[in-house]
Design an enzyme around this catalytic site. Sequence first.
Site, PDB file in Angstrom:
ATOM      1  N   TRP A 107       0.782  -1.175   0.079  1.00  0.00           N
ATOM      2  CA  TRP A 107       0.012   0.040  -0.051  1.00  0.00           C
ATOM      3  C   TRP A 107       0.890   1.265   0.101  1.00  0.00           C
ATOM      4  CZ3 TRP A 107      -3.182   0.250   5.405  1.00  0.00           C
ATOM      5  CH2 TRP A 107      -2.382  -0.012   6.526  1.00  0.00           C
ATOM      6  N   HIS A 167     -16.001  24.685  -5.490  1.00  0.00           N
ATOM      7  CA  HIS A 167     -14.331  25.078  -6.117  1.00  0.00           C
ATOM      8  C   HIS A 167     -14.481  26.649  -6.363  1.00  0.00           C
ATOM      9  CE1 HIS A 167     -10.906  24.878  -8.367  1.00  0.00           C
ATOM     10  NE2 HIS A 167     -11.209  24.551  -9.521  1.00  0.00           N
ATOM     11  N   HIS A 200     -10.841  14.970 -13.285  1.00  0.00           N
ATOM     12  CA  HIS A 200     -11.269  15.405 -12.160  1.00  0.00           C
ATOM     13  C   HIS A 200     -12.552  15.878 -12.187  1.00  0.00           C
ATOM     14  CE1 HIS A 200      -9.072  19.189 -12.896  1.00  0.00           C
ATOM     15  NE2 HIS A 200     -10.205  19.565 -12.308  1.00  0.00           N
ATOM     16  N   ASP A 259     -15.128  18.956 -10.737  1.00  0.00           N
ATOM     17  CA  ASP A 259     -15.309  20.323 -10.225  1.00  0.00           C
ATOM     18  C   ASP A 259     -16.594  20.154  -9.314  1.00  0.00           C
ATOM     19  OD1 ASP A 259     -12.940  20.977 -11.493  1.00  0.00           O
ATOM     20  OD2 ASP A 259     -13.830  22.446 -12.772  1.00  0.00           O
TER      21      ASP A 259
HETATM   22 MN    MN Z   1     -11.117  21.558 -11.580  1.00  0.00          MN
END
Ligand code: MN
Length: 263
Positions: free
Chosen positions: A67, A85, A79, A81
């Site tokens: 790990w 944010h 990713h 948002d």
């Molecule tokens: Mn972003």
Amino acid sequence: MNMTNSSQALAQVLSNLADGSIKVVDLTHPLGENTPVIALPPEFAQSPPFSREVISKYNETGPAWYWNTIHVGEHTGTHFDAPAHWISGKDLPNNTLDTIPAGKHVGPVCVIDASKESAADADFLLTPEFIENWEKTHGRIPAGAWVLMRTDWSKRIAEPSFLNIKEDGPHSPGPSVACVEFLIERNVAGFGTETVGTDAGQGFLFDTPLPCHTLIHGAGKFGLASLCNLDQLPPTGAMLITAPMKIVDGSGSPVRVFAITPA
Ligand code: MN
């Protein structure tokens, strides 16, 4: 639809997944030490690249297990948002990763192909006119849909031309201010791109700077950045599943994004 019918509908989807007539397309880049990270002007704090250290790996500190500890900015790689944010979304309800209702993470997806235009012009901007023209062929964008801008920019991920930074800043395609206003009128769930962020590289210079942050998050809507494999999706008819980490008070996170599509 009654209980029996909805159970049958779901059973049909699972059957079609098993026989391959419905497939799962992964819209996620691998996340690692080489993942490009957005560069802000030098007066602002920067997000570090992904890094990790081994806790143990089948050795004296952990003889049977492996790990790592990972270090990663919330807005790294493929990713999500969340509205919190941006300052425009900071006081909205359910604006962080731990409070967005689970149902918001599954919905229809419209894919708008601007790959030719983006290849010809790194600063290509998606406009309301471009989307209205798309709607003439594919129908009106339904409320609650994700709108993804296909640019094929994801194919540059390992090249400097992905961030495409010049003396006057980054150059990459994205939505115009009017386009973001149009998408909010359509009451979309959110907007996604293949570029490092949801706004165009030169979006900091717009009348409303960074509209896909300022306006989209101010309207409680979401963003997806650094997507890939949009060229494997139909313009309409697929289902998007976005699964960011459920970070307490999180503004965003690396995300696994799947599209469920007809084969
Ligand atoms: Mn972003």
